[in-house]
Structure formats: structure tokens, C-alpha cells
Design a protein around this motif. Structure first.
Motif, PDB file in Angstrom:
ATOM      1  N   ASP A 152      70.101  88.627  85.582  1.00 55.58           N
ATOM      2  CA  ASP A 152      70.028  87.340  86.255  1.00 55.58           C
ATOM      3  C   ASP A 152      69.500  86.342  85.233  1.00 55.58           C
ATOM      4  N   SER A 153      70.147  85.205  85.123  1.00 59.24           N
ATOM      5  CA  SER A 153      69.775  84.254  84.072  1.00 59.24           C
ATOM      6  C   SER A 153      68.346  83.760  84.227  1.00 59.24           C
ATOM      7  N   HIS A 154      67.794  83.829  85.449  1.00 55.04           N
ATOM      8  CA  HIS A 154      66.438  83.337  85.651  1.00 55.04           C
ATOM      9  C   HIS A 154      65.372  84.421  85.497  1.00 55.04           C
ATOM     10  N   THR A 155      65.731  85.508  84.831  1.00 56.23           N
ATOM     11  CA  THR A 155      64.736  86.519  84.457  1.00 56.23           C
ATOM     12  C   THR A 155      63.642  85.880  83.599  1.00 56.23           C
ATOM     13  N   CYS A 156      63.988  84.771  82.929  1.00 53.29           N
ATOM     14  CA  CYS A 156      63.012  84.067  82.087  1.00 53.29           C
ATOM     15  C   CYS A 156      61.803  83.600  82.882  1.00 53.29           C
ATOM     16  N   ASN A 157      61.864  83.674  84.201  1.00 54.22           N
ATOM     17  CA  ASN A 157      60.729  83.353  85.073  1.00 54.22           C
ATOM     18  C   ASN A 157      59.458  84.081  84.635  1.00 54.22           C
ATOM     19  N   ALA A 158      59.613  85.323  84.176  1.00 49.54           N
ATOM     20  CA  ALA A 158      58.454  86.149  83.822  1.00 49.54           C
ATOM     21  C   ALA A 158      57.751  85.676  82.569  1.00 49.54           C
TER      22      ALA A 158
END
Length: 437
Positions: free
Chosen positions: A129-135
Motif C-alpha cells: 500500500d503506497s501509504h505504508t510510509c505512515n509508519a
């Protein structure tokens, strides 16, 4: 009934909980030498509870026993659910499999419950998921990959990544009480390609004062600037949030004092005004007050970007300040099951003990939906709150490309929860300071 279970044997098992039918039934473990008719331990797929199940005549749920190793499983039903296949693959590859107990909507929201997070250290988090960068809010290198790359990672334990150069964003100044759109300010400054395959590091006194959920919002949308990942250096706020949420040992890492950056951007946050991203790009930034004549048809509050507990508390705050009802349909989609529970249980400060759900009901909101991505990515026509006709929507989601939330002629204005609710109260794009100041 005697005899040892062998590969290819057919057995029948009792379904002991009716609610398990929707989760794929029971997962039954057995060991070598177990005889037909013996009691088995069965684990509820989602709940993690154990029940005794007997290999004997019961409901007509006949299934084939397969024994690839000493510890295997029997899945009740005609076709194994996708989660079962993933769980079995995780066992074979010696990977961790996080049971979906309703705490996570998507992989990037593992950050919201602190699972598998290792600030710094030598590990990275990859997710489809492209928003894995949330972490990155936790000081961890986290980025999205495609399904093909994920298959390669599962098969080899390796991933081909370049070491990104770093853009540093120094955010200083006191955060205004009406501002929750820092990342829209930044994307509007550098454009949707301004950080392509670069790491975006957020530092400064403002960042240090942010809650973990506010940091998640900041890192969540770095992908909309083309970034490979975003990161906030781990500090006491991080460590306190992770207490009791993870047992993984970690050692935070930080930029060297002599580190060189690709570029530096500095913002005095105290001077920023509420903004929106106009159609059809997250970098199409405009001041909310400059769009006051834009009539809207609906408001959407949700997604991994703007559907966290603090986002709904912020939304409730605007309603309390206004005392008005919404003038356009307003949809609420909590990001996780825990957020959904918070909406119904946490008292809103200054409300006299009312919860978000009570305040939303009084304001004429739609009943908060079950946790999901909802209309953020469009989906089928029957997706909750999807735009099936050309209309204008103020949304706390992350992308506003043509067709993103449904109809390709839809007009999506990305905004903070403050601005979204203010707009719901007027029927026009509205600066939240009209109600909060």
C-alpha cells in the motif's frame, strides 16, 4: 472411529460459534498420532479464542485433511478464505502474521497500534500500500511496494531499493489551534514530484510538539509528493506511545550532525493559514478563505490520512464551537475498529461528557460507517459514500485525481478535519477560523 489421521482423510467438525461463519470458520491444528474422534484445539480466525472441537459427526462441513508437516490445519468449508492462505504462507516462510482483530484497516495503519514498529534499527517496513510510509512517524523506514515486489520479498527475503537522498523540512513555531494540514502546505510548496524517490525528514520545534497521530498524518502523504518515505525522529513522545504496544527491541537512529541534505525547507508554522488542495492534484494549494465561493455537495471525513481518533475529535470540536447542523451530506468513516469505538465512547473535551457520535448525531451527520478505506479510492458503485455523480466534495483523504472517489468528473477538495467540518456547516469551502476564533 479409531485410526490415525492421514493425508487425504475426510473429517467433520463442529462449528461452535455461529459468528465464525463470516470469518471463515475455525482453524484446527493437530499433531502426528492424533486419532479420529479425539478432541482438537480450534482457534477462531479473528478472535484468537480457543475452543474444543471433536472430529466427529456434526454439521455437514466435510473437509480434506492435508498433512505437509507435523503441525498443520484443517479448514472448514469448501474454499479457504484469503486470510487462511496468507496465514499458511506466513508459517511456511517463518514470517509474522498479524491477526485482523479489527484494529487495523490497512497495513500502513499497523502504525496506529504500534505493531511491528522498530524506530531506527536495521529493519525496514515494506507493504503493498503506497501509504505504508505512515509508519515513518515512529522513526522507521517504511515504504510501499507493488504486489510483484512483495512476492519477490516473500520468496527471497530481499528487496531492491536505492538509498534515497534526504530533503529536510524544519518546522518551527507554535501550532495554531485550527491547523491540521501541514502536509498539504508542504506538498503545495514542493509539488507532487518535488520529493521523487527521496526521503522527507521532518524536524523542528513544531514537529516535536506533535502527537503521534499528527505525525502519522505528516508522514502518510509523503507519497503524494513523490517521496520514497517520510520520517520523524523518534523521541519521548514515540517511546511513550509504544509502551505496552510492542515487545520488539529497537535502537533509534538519527541524522548525523554533519549530515548533508539534498535541500532544506523551513516553515514558520505560526504564520500558516488553513489551506485546501483544489482539484485535481494534491499540490494545487489554495487558502481556504480564497475558496469561500466554491459550493459543495458533500463532505467526507475518513481514510488512513484523516480518519484517526484525533481527526474525529477535531471535527467534533468545530461542531461544538458552532452549535449548528450540517447543510450537506457528511460521511464519517473511521480508519480502524478502535477509532470507531473511540467515536462512540470517548468524551469530547468541553462537551459536558458527550461523545463524538452524540455530537455528530445532533449535527445531522450520517451514522459513522464501519472501518474501511470507504470512498477514498472510489471502488464499486455500491461503495459507501462513493461519488456516483459529478459533485463537489471536501474530503480529509489523500488524493483528488479525476475519478479518485468515484465519478471522473467529481471535484475533490482535500482539507483538514477542521476545514471539512466548517465546510459542512456552510455548504461552501470554509475557513475553520470562522467558527474556532
Amino acid at each position: 472411529m479409531g485410526g490415525v489421521l492421514a493425508d487425504g482423510d475426510r473429517v467433520k467438525a463442529v462449528v461452535v460459534k455461529s459468528w465464525m461463519a463470516s470469518t471463515g470458520g475455525l482453524e484446527v491444528h493437530y499433531q502426528d498420532g492424533l486419532e479420529k474422534g479425539s478432541s482438537l484445539k480450534a482457534n477462531a480466525i479473528q478472535q484468537g479464542l480457543e475452543e474444543d472441537v471433536h472430529v466427529s459427526g456434526a454439521q455437514d462441513m466435510e473437509t480434506v485433511v492435508h498433512r505437509p508437516a507435523k503441525r498443520s490445519k484443517v479448514q472448514l468449508g469448501s474454499a479457504p478464505p484469503l486470510t487462511d492462505s496468507a496465514r499458511l504462507l506466513a508459517r511456511r516462510k517463518h514470517c509474522r502474521f498479524w491477526e485482523n482483530s479489527g484494529d487495523e484497516m490497512e497495513l500502513e495503519l499497523l502504525a496506529a497500534v504500534g505493531r511491528n514498529l522498530q524506530p531506527g534499527t536495521d529493519s525496514i517496513l515494506l507493504g503493498t500500500d503506497s501509504h505504508t510510509c505512515n509508519a515513518g512517524a515512529f522513526g522507521q523506514f517504511a515504504t510501499g511496494i507493488g504486489n510483484t515486489d512483495a512476492g519477490f520479498v516473500l520468496g527471497t527475503g530481499k528487496a531492491l531499493l536505492k538509498v534515497p537522498t534526504i530533503i529536510r523540512f524544519v518546522l518551527d513555531g507554535e501550532m495554531p489551534p485550527y491547523l491540521l494540514d501541514l502536509i498539504l502546505q508542504i506538498i503545495g510548496e514542493i509539488s507532487v514530484s518535488g520529493a521523487t524517490y527521496k526521503s522527507m525528514e521532518f524536524v523542528g520545534s513544531t514537529v516535536e510538539s506533535l502527537t503521534m497521530e499528527e505525525r502519522m498524518t505528516l508522514c502518510n502523504m509523503v507519497i503524494e509528493a513523490g517521496g520514497k518515505n517520510g520520517v520523524v525522529p523518534a523521541d519521548e513522545t514515540t517511546f511513550k506511545y509504544l509502551e505496552g504496544k510492542t515487545s520488539i527491541d529497537y535502537e533509534p537512529v538519527y541524522s548525523d550532525a554533519q549530515a548533508r541534505f539534498f535541500s532544506d525547507y523551513r516553515f514558520d508554522v505560526s504564520k500558516l493559514e488553513p489551506v485546501v488542495a483544489k482539484p485535481h492534484s494534491p499540490d494545487n494549494r489554495a487558502l481556504a478563505r480564497e475558496c469561500k465561493d466554491v459550493k459543495i455537495d458533500r463532505v467526507y471525513i475518513g481514510s488512513c490520512t484523516g480518519g484517526k481518533t484525533e481527526d474525529f475529535l477535531a471535527a467534533a470540536k468545530v461542531f461544538l464551537a458552532s452549535g449548528k447542523k450540517v447543510k450537506v451530506p457528511t460521511f464519517l468513516v473511521p480508519a480502524t475498529q478502535k477509532v470507531w469505538m473511540d467515536v462512540y465512547s470517548l468524551p469530547v473535551p468541553g462537551s459536558g461528557g458527550k461523545t463524538c457520535s452524540q455530537i455528530f448525531e445532533e449535527a445531522g451527520y450520517d451514522t459513522p460507517a464501519s472501518p474501511s478505506c470507504g470512498a477514498c479510492l472510489g471502488g464499486p458503485r455500491d461503495t459507501y459514500a462513493r461519488m456516483n455523480e459529478p459533485m463537489a466534495c471536501v474530503s480529509t483523504t489523500n488524493r483528488n485525481f479525476p475519478g479518485r472517489m468515484g465519478h471522473k468528473e467529481g471535484q475533490i477538495y482535500l482539507a483538514s478535519p477542521y476545514t471539512a467540518v466548517a465546510s459542512a456547516l456552510t455548504g461552501y469551502v470554509t475557513d475553520p477560523r470562522d467558527f474556532l476564533m
